[in-house]
Design an enzyme around this catalytic site. Structure first.
Site, PDB file in Angstrom:
ATOM      1  N   CYS A 188       6.624  -5.627  11.965  1.00 24.68           N
ATOM      2  CA  CYS A 188       6.365  -4.234  11.632  1.00 24.68           C
ATOM      3  C   CYS A 188       6.003  -3.467  12.910  1.00 24.68           C
ATOM      4  O   CYS A 188       6.814  -3.393  13.829  1.00 24.68           O
ATOM      5  CB  CYS A 188       5.268  -4.196  10.573  1.00 24.68           C
ATOM      6  N   ASP A 199      15.349  -2.235   3.163  1.00 30.28           N
ATOM      7  CA  ASP A 199      14.119  -1.772   3.803  1.00 30.28           C
ATOM      8  C   ASP A 199      14.138  -0.251   3.912  1.00 30.28           C
ATOM      9  O   ASP A 199      14.910   0.302   4.697  1.00 30.28           O
ATOM     10  CB  ASP A 199      13.999  -2.402   5.197  1.00 30.28           C
ATOM     11  N   HIS A 240      11.001  -4.464   3.427  1.00 28.95           N
ATOM     12  CA  HIS A 240      10.168  -4.460   4.623  1.00 28.95           C
ATOM     13  C   HIS A 240       9.022  -5.469   4.467  1.00 28.95           C
ATOM     14  O   HIS A 240       8.362  -5.520   3.439  1.00 28.95           O
ATOM     15  CB  HIS A 240       9.596  -3.065   4.857  1.00 28.95           C
TER      16      HIS A 240
END
Length: 240
Positions: A132, A180, A213
């Protein structure tokens, strides 16, 4: 938050109940989590946090996994004691919070982590892994630094306006989920194009169909498809 150009937040997903096998240390005023293998090694990995901080059990689980595969692994608190984002926080304030967390300024923390691995653990070969926000940190390091031999960025890309986006100094593996919303496939394709145009070192962009994600470190293996993607992404990380 993996995408510097989009202030949409990412979900914490499944938080692991995990005790960890390493230990907390403090290096040059920075808190870090360290895990080492059972036998001495000259290989080390710096792991970069996501928006939920260095105490997130899921990220520490990955650090331990890396150590269990023969690497000295260290996870620095890149936020320098400032509060990470809380999944119970007011998401309307997330963009304002995120503005204070610039992955391009990660290098002083990285210097301390690298120095510790080299001086205290005898590490000679370095890699980096990030998730991330930390994936963006990996990309930044592969472009700006020469001390890492390779890097793996999970669902993180440096700013799309960065002219050096594809100019890697070391081989990079970029892993994304095909579903995502934080990093859409159009942005992944742009990264591929920049790497093809500018990179003179090995690189690979891997997309796992249907994954969201955070899937590789914040999702449980609830079915065969999830397990295949999660285990596959982690294995690719270790192989790279």
């Amino acid at each position: 938050m993996a995408n510097a150009d989009d202030a949409r937040p990412c979900c914490i997903g499944d938080r692991l109940e995990y005790g960890s096998m390493g230990r907390d240390i403090r290096v040059g005023g920075v808190d870090m989590y360290l895990a080492t293998p059972k036998t001495p090694t000259k290989k080390g990995v710096v792991v970069f946090i996501d928006i939920f901080g260095w105490e997130m059990p899921n990220t520490r689980y990955i650090v331990d996994m890396i150590a269990d595969n023969g690497y000295a692994a260290i996870l620095p608190d890149a936020f320098l004691g400032e509060e990470p984002w809380s999944p119970t926080g007011d998401w309307s304030k997330f963009p304002e919070w995120y503005e204070t967390k610039d992955a391009n300024k990660i290098h002083p923390v990285v210097d301390k982590a690298v120095g510790y691995l080299q001086k205290e653990c005898g590490v000679e070969q370095l890699g980096c892994v990030g998730f991330c926000w930390g994936g963006r940190g990996v990309h930044t390091c592969l472009v700006d630094r020469t001390d890492f031999k390779c890097g793996v960025a999970f669902y993180g890309i440096a700013s799309k306006d960065d002219e050096k986006l594809g100019q890697l100094n070391a081989p990079g593996l970029f892993i994304f989920g095909g579903n995502d919303p934080v990093i859409p496939l159009t942005q992944v394709e742009s990264l591929k194009a920049e790497l093809k145009k500018s990179s003179k070192v090995d690189h690979q962009v891997q997309v796992y169909d249907g994954m969201e994600h955070g899937f590789a470190h914040r999702k449980k293996e609830e079915n065969d498809k999830d397990a295949a993607a999660i285990d596959g992404a982690r294995l690719e990380m270790l192989k790279w």
